[in-house]
Design an enzyme around this catalytic site. Sequence first.
Site, PDB file in Angstrom:
ATOM      1  N   ALA A  48       5.118  -5.725   5.884  1.00  0.00           N
ATOM      2  CA  ALA A  48       3.860  -6.207   5.298  1.00  0.00           C
ATOM      3  C   ALA A  48       2.990  -7.023   6.274  1.00  0.00           C
ATOM      4  CB  ALA A  48       4.171  -6.992   4.031  1.00  0.00           C
ATOM      5  N   ARG A  76      -1.700   2.481   3.261  1.00  0.00           N
ATOM      6  CA  ARG A  76      -0.490   2.229   2.457  1.00  0.00           C
ATOM      7  C   ARG A  76      -0.879   1.292   1.319  1.00  0.00           C
ATOM      8  NH1 ARG A  76       5.046   1.043   5.422  1.00  0.00           N
ATOM      9  NH2 ARG A  76       5.847   1.992   3.523  1.00  0.00           N
ATOM     10  N   GLN A 175      15.584   1.007   7.952  1.00  0.00           N
ATOM     11  CA  GLN A 175      15.063  -0.209   8.577  1.00  0.00           C
ATOM     12  C   GLN A 175      16.203  -1.142   9.000  1.00  0.00           C
ATOM     13  OE1 GLN A 175      13.654   1.265   5.962  1.00  0.00           O
ATOM     14  NE2 GLN A 175      11.445   1.039   6.007  1.00  0.00           N
ATOM     15  N   ASP A 215       6.557  -7.520  -0.187  1.00  0.00           N
ATOM     16  CA  ASP A 215       5.314  -6.816   0.126  1.00  0.00           C
ATOM     17  C   ASP A 215       4.162  -7.245  -0.771  1.00  0.00           C
ATOM     18  OD1 ASP A 215       7.599  -4.879   1.091  1.00  0.00           O
ATOM     19  OD2 ASP A 215       5.779  -4.440   2.209  1.00  0.00           O
ATOM     20  N   LYS A 226      11.065  -3.481  -0.335  1.00  0.00           N
ATOM     21  CA  LYS A 226      11.683  -2.194   0.004  1.00  0.00           C
ATOM     22  C   LYS A 226      12.629  -1.704  -1.091  1.00  0.00           C
ATOM     23  CE  LYS A 226      11.024  -0.081   2.667  1.00  0.00           C
ATOM     24  NZ  LYS A 226      10.057   1.016   2.393  1.00  0.00           N
TER      25      LYS A 226
HETATM   26  O1  MRU Z   1       8.133   0.520   4.288  1.00  0.00           O
HETATM   27  P1  MRU Z   1       8.196  -0.697   5.144  1.00  0.00           P
HETATM   28  O2  MRU Z   1       9.204  -0.594   6.237  1.00  0.00           O
HETATM   29  O3  MRU Z   1       6.830  -1.116   5.635  1.00  0.00           O
HETATM   30  O4  MRU Z   1       8.693  -1.837   4.166  1.00  0.00           O
HETATM   31  C1  MRU Z   1       8.897  -3.127   4.670  1.00  0.00           C
HETATM   32  C2  MRU Z   1       9.508  -4.037   3.679  1.00  0.00           C
HETATM   33  O5  MRU Z   1       9.704  -3.697   2.543  1.00  0.00           O
HETATM   34  C3  MRU Z   1       9.778  -5.441   4.114  1.00  0.00           C
HETATM   35  O6  MRU Z   1      10.939  -5.929   3.507  1.00  0.00           O
HETATM   36  C4  MRU Z   1       8.583  -6.300   3.695  1.00  0.00           C
HETATM   37  O7  MRU Z   1       7.399  -5.798   4.241  1.00  0.00           O
HETATM   38  C5  MRU Z   1       8.735  -7.712   4.081  1.00  0.00           C
HETATM   39  S1  MRU Z   1       8.486  -7.811   5.831  1.00  0.00           S
HETATM   40  C6  MRU Z   1       8.388  -9.122   6.486  1.00  0.00           C
END
Ligand code: MRU
Length: 321
Positions: A48, A76, A175, A215, A226
């Site tokens: 995010a 997104r 991730q 997010d 996520k």
């Molecule tokens: O799909 P992504 O990899 O962009 O999702 C990221 C996440 O869900 C993270 O946990 C979230 O952005 C917090 S990041 C500091």
Amino acid sequence: MEIKAIEFRDGRLALLDQTLLPHKTEYLECKTVSEVADAIRDMKVRGAPAIGITAAYGLALSEKPEDDANILLEARPTAVDLKNAVDFVLSKNLDGMDTLDAAKEWHNMIEEKCKKIAENGATLVKDGMKILTHCNTGSLATGVSYGTALGVIKKAWEENERIFVFVDETRPRFQGALTSWELRQLGIAHDVIVDSAAGQFMKRGEVDFAIVGADRIAANGDFANKIGTYQVAVLAKENNVPFYVAAPFSSFDLGIKSGDEIKIEERNEKEVVLDVYPEGTRARNPAFDVTPSRYVTAFITEFGIHKKIKEVEEAWKSIPV
Ligand code: MRU
């Protein structure tokens, strides 16, 4: 080694291509707003705060930032940082500030906020704790030195090297491999586990503390993160493991009442259907889920540790903008 995920240099936006990690460390150079939007959509840059910073610099590549903002906003839909960063740059630009200066200001602000989150969160981590985390929330996901949930872990490790981390691998985009890569750079002890093993480790009493990023956090404390976060939260409650959410104010969306109003991105089924499946197998692929606030022990922000979202709002209102 300091990880620089996002850098504006020589009139171009350089993004460390996260789809190539950990095998290749290559930067993608964006020269136009559309290239920046593509990089966000294709998850070359992800997380995010990182996509917020990227979008802010994206506007600095535009001749008509007001007109081009939508190209970035549509890349997104779930993380509110993207919108907050775009709004910030556009409003500073309306006040006469150069878009690149505004983007740099946003980037510096996230750097400072994440440092504070790390410091605040580290006060909760005790000697020898075993910490479980989901997704990647470090330098890659935030474009800054510490990160959010992983920033707390890094800071706690700086103060107490005996901590241990369980890293959920985070299907389908893995991730967890990025988190493991960041932890390896620092020498922080960890094991990767499949997402479905989290409950078993909690039940055996092997997890003391669970922490994730966010997010989008609604006014009632429900939050999107996520896919798989909801399961971690429910399992943590069932097993009396404290469950923390670490996020800067840029990830809060106090304009929405609850998590029901959060739009969840559904990505291509090809991300799920690996070649272990017969050709033509269909899949569903929501990229995020919403965890109800009742599962959250506390939110860790740049302002402190809050059991109630109201406290975050009050802290935000009390600082001069
Ligand atoms: O799909 P992504 O990899 O962009 O999702 C990221 C996440 O869900 C993270 O946990 C979230 O952005 C917090 S990041 C500091």
